[in-house]
Design an enzyme around this catalytic site. Structure first.
Site, PDB file in Angstrom:
ATOM      1  N   TYR A   1       1.195  -1.423   0.209  1.00 33.23           N
ATOM      2  CA  TYR A   1      -0.286   0.532  -0.007  1.00 33.23           C
ATOM      3  C   TYR A   1       0.650   1.699  -0.107  1.00 33.23           C
ATOM      4  CZ  TYR A   1      -3.635  -3.388   1.589  1.00 33.23           C
ATOM      5  OH  TYR A   1      -4.186  -4.274   1.546  1.00 33.23           O
TER       6      TYR A   1
ATOM      7  N   HIS B   1       0.605 -11.764   1.561  1.00 31.29           N
ATOM      8  CA  HIS B   1      -0.038 -11.090   0.790  1.00 31.29           C
ATOM      9  C   HIS B   1      -0.988 -12.138  -0.069  1.00 31.29           C
ATOM     10  CE1 HIS B   1      -1.961  -6.745   0.121  1.00 31.29           C
ATOM     11  NE2 HIS B   1      -3.241  -7.650   0.213  1.00 31.29           N
TER      12      HIS B   1
ATOM     13  N   SER C   1     -13.435  -6.043   2.548  1.00 30.13           N
ATOM     14  CA  SER C   1     -13.753  -5.321   1.118  1.00 30.13           C
ATOM     15  C   SER C   1     -15.126  -6.101   1.570  1.00 30.13           C
ATOM     16  CB  SER C   1     -12.933  -5.627   0.027  1.00 30.13           C
ATOM     17  OG  SER C   1     -12.851  -5.826  -0.026  1.00 30.13           O
ATOM     18  N   PRO C   2     -15.651  -5.710   3.258  1.00 28.67           N
ATOM     19  CA  PRO C   2     -17.356  -6.361   2.981  1.00 28.67           C
ATOM     20  C   PRO C   2     -18.794  -5.623   2.548  1.00 28.67           C
ATOM     21  CG  PRO C   2     -16.808  -5.073   4.847  1.00 28.67           C
ATOM     22  CD  PRO C   2     -15.424  -5.328   4.336  1.00 28.67           C
TER      23      PRO C   2
ATOM     24  N   GLY D   1     -18.287  -4.724  -0.680  1.00 27.96           N
ATOM     25  CA  GLY D   1     -17.788  -4.730  -2.178  1.00 27.96           C
ATOM     26  C   GLY D   1     -16.962  -3.037  -3.386  1.00 27.96           C
TER      27      GLY D   1
ATOM     28  N   GLY E   1     -16.787  -0.743  -1.618  1.00 29.72           N
ATOM     29  CA  GLY E   1     -17.342   0.673  -1.885  1.00 29.72           C
ATOM     30  C   GLY E   1     -18.756  -0.141  -3.225  1.00 29.72           C
TER      31      GLY E   1
ATOM     32  N   SER F   1     -27.200   2.651  -5.497  1.00 29.92           N
ATOM     33  CA  SER F   1     -28.174   2.164  -5.667  1.00 29.92           C
ATOM     34  C   SER F   1     -28.823   1.662  -6.727  1.00 29.92           C
ATOM     35  CB  SER F   1     -29.213   2.982  -5.475  1.00 29.92           C
ATOM     36  OG  SER F   1     -29.657   3.734  -5.925  1.00 29.92           O
TER      37      SER F   1
ATOM     38  N   GLY G   1     -26.283  -0.369  -9.612  1.00 26.63           N
ATOM     39  CA  GLY G   1     -24.937  -0.719 -10.303  1.00 26.63           C
ATOM     40  C   GLY G   1     -24.380  -2.038 -10.117  1.00 26.63           C
TER      41      GLY G   1
END
Length: 288
Positions: A54, A121, A199-200, A202, A204, A209, A211
């Protein structure tokens, strides 16, 4: 086996992914890195997660500051960017020499004398995972790390690694749009390994609402419970995690104190069995 500051006795509510933390936030009331760390500790989010790749371990170390004794500090090694700068230009190095060099670099940048949890990783196609884990175990014996973790691995990798040295945590994505890790849950429970679910929301995508395949049920449930679509998506991971046989620690990432508080609020949302069934049905249909 669970994860908490300095011990492995009590799991935190959720962790805090710091992949996108940058120096641009200093002095911003909502995005100041040190303010974010303090706000996380104040609400019980004590697992802080970064990685060598990162490029922000030095920043994370400065943000942690004098709070080192109040957190579970996690980092990862083994993924390295290529010279082209393209997102797809990267490779994995997990040989023992890299393990030893990587931890020394991470400790120096983070300005600490040990990590509480250190992950490989990504699995390597070149170095047997037994060799990597043996080198990681030597770091633990030397006091440089407290516990070993794996990320982006297979079930076979997990079993082979655990046979060399106990693995404390496996970090994989778990969200409404990425559910493959559910196949890991029985094995992780059997071996006493915690799932750290990154990433729960997804990455972001579930904050919106439109896509994605679950947008409509998410929006409908969110309206009913007075939350955002992203909060409902995170609540789903929390509830499915609480129902799993082993320990599951959701790891949403944010650089905003406001979003941190929203994520904590999501952990308290109780979805009905009908809500859960509707969300499960949509995602199972997509996987069929």
């Amino acid at each position: 086996m669970t994860i908490a500051p300095k011990t492995l006795d009590d799991a935190p509510i959720q962790g805090l992914g710091l992949m996108r933390l940058t120096d641009n936030g200093w002095g911003d009331a909502d995005r100041d890195p040190a303010g974010l760390v303090q706000a996380a500790i104040d609400v019980g989010v004590t697992m802080l997660d970064t990685a060598e790749m990162y490029g922000n371990e030095g920043l994370v170390g400065r943000a942690v500051g004098t709070n080192r004794d109040h957190i579970t500090l996690c980092s990862k090694f083994g993924v390295y960017r290529g010279s082209s700068g393209r997102p797809d230009d990267w490779g994995v190095r997990a040989d023992p020499a890299t393990v030893r060099a990587a931890i020394d670099g991470s400790l120096r940048r983070l300005n600490v004398d040990h990590l509480d949890l250190y992950y490989l990783h990504h699995r390597s196609e070149d170095t047997p995972i037994e060799e990597t884990v043996k080198a990681m175990a030597e770091l633990r014996e030397a006091g440089k790390i407290r516990a070993l973790g794996l990320s982006n691995v297979t079930l076979d990798d997990i079993r082979r690694a655990h046979a060399v040295h106990p693995i404390t945590a496996v970090q994989e994505q778990w969200s409404l749009t990425q559910r493959d890790v559910e196949l890991f849950l029985p094995t992780l429970a059997e071996l006493g390994i915690a799932l750290v679910a990154h990433s729960p929301m997804g990455h972001g995508s579930l904050n919106h609402s439109t896509g994605n395949l679950v947008a409509r049920p998410l929006a409908r449930i969110a309206s009913r419970v007075g939350a955002t679509a992203g909060q409902v998506a995170l609540a789903w991971v929390h509830q499915r995690g609480r129902g799993a046989a082993g320990t599951v620690i959701p790891l949403p990432g944010t650089t905003s104190i406001t979003h941190l508080h929203a994520n904590i609020a999501a952990s308290r949302i109780e979805l009905s069995e009908t809500d859960l069934a509707q969300l499960d049905a949509v995602t199972e249909q997509a996987r069929a």
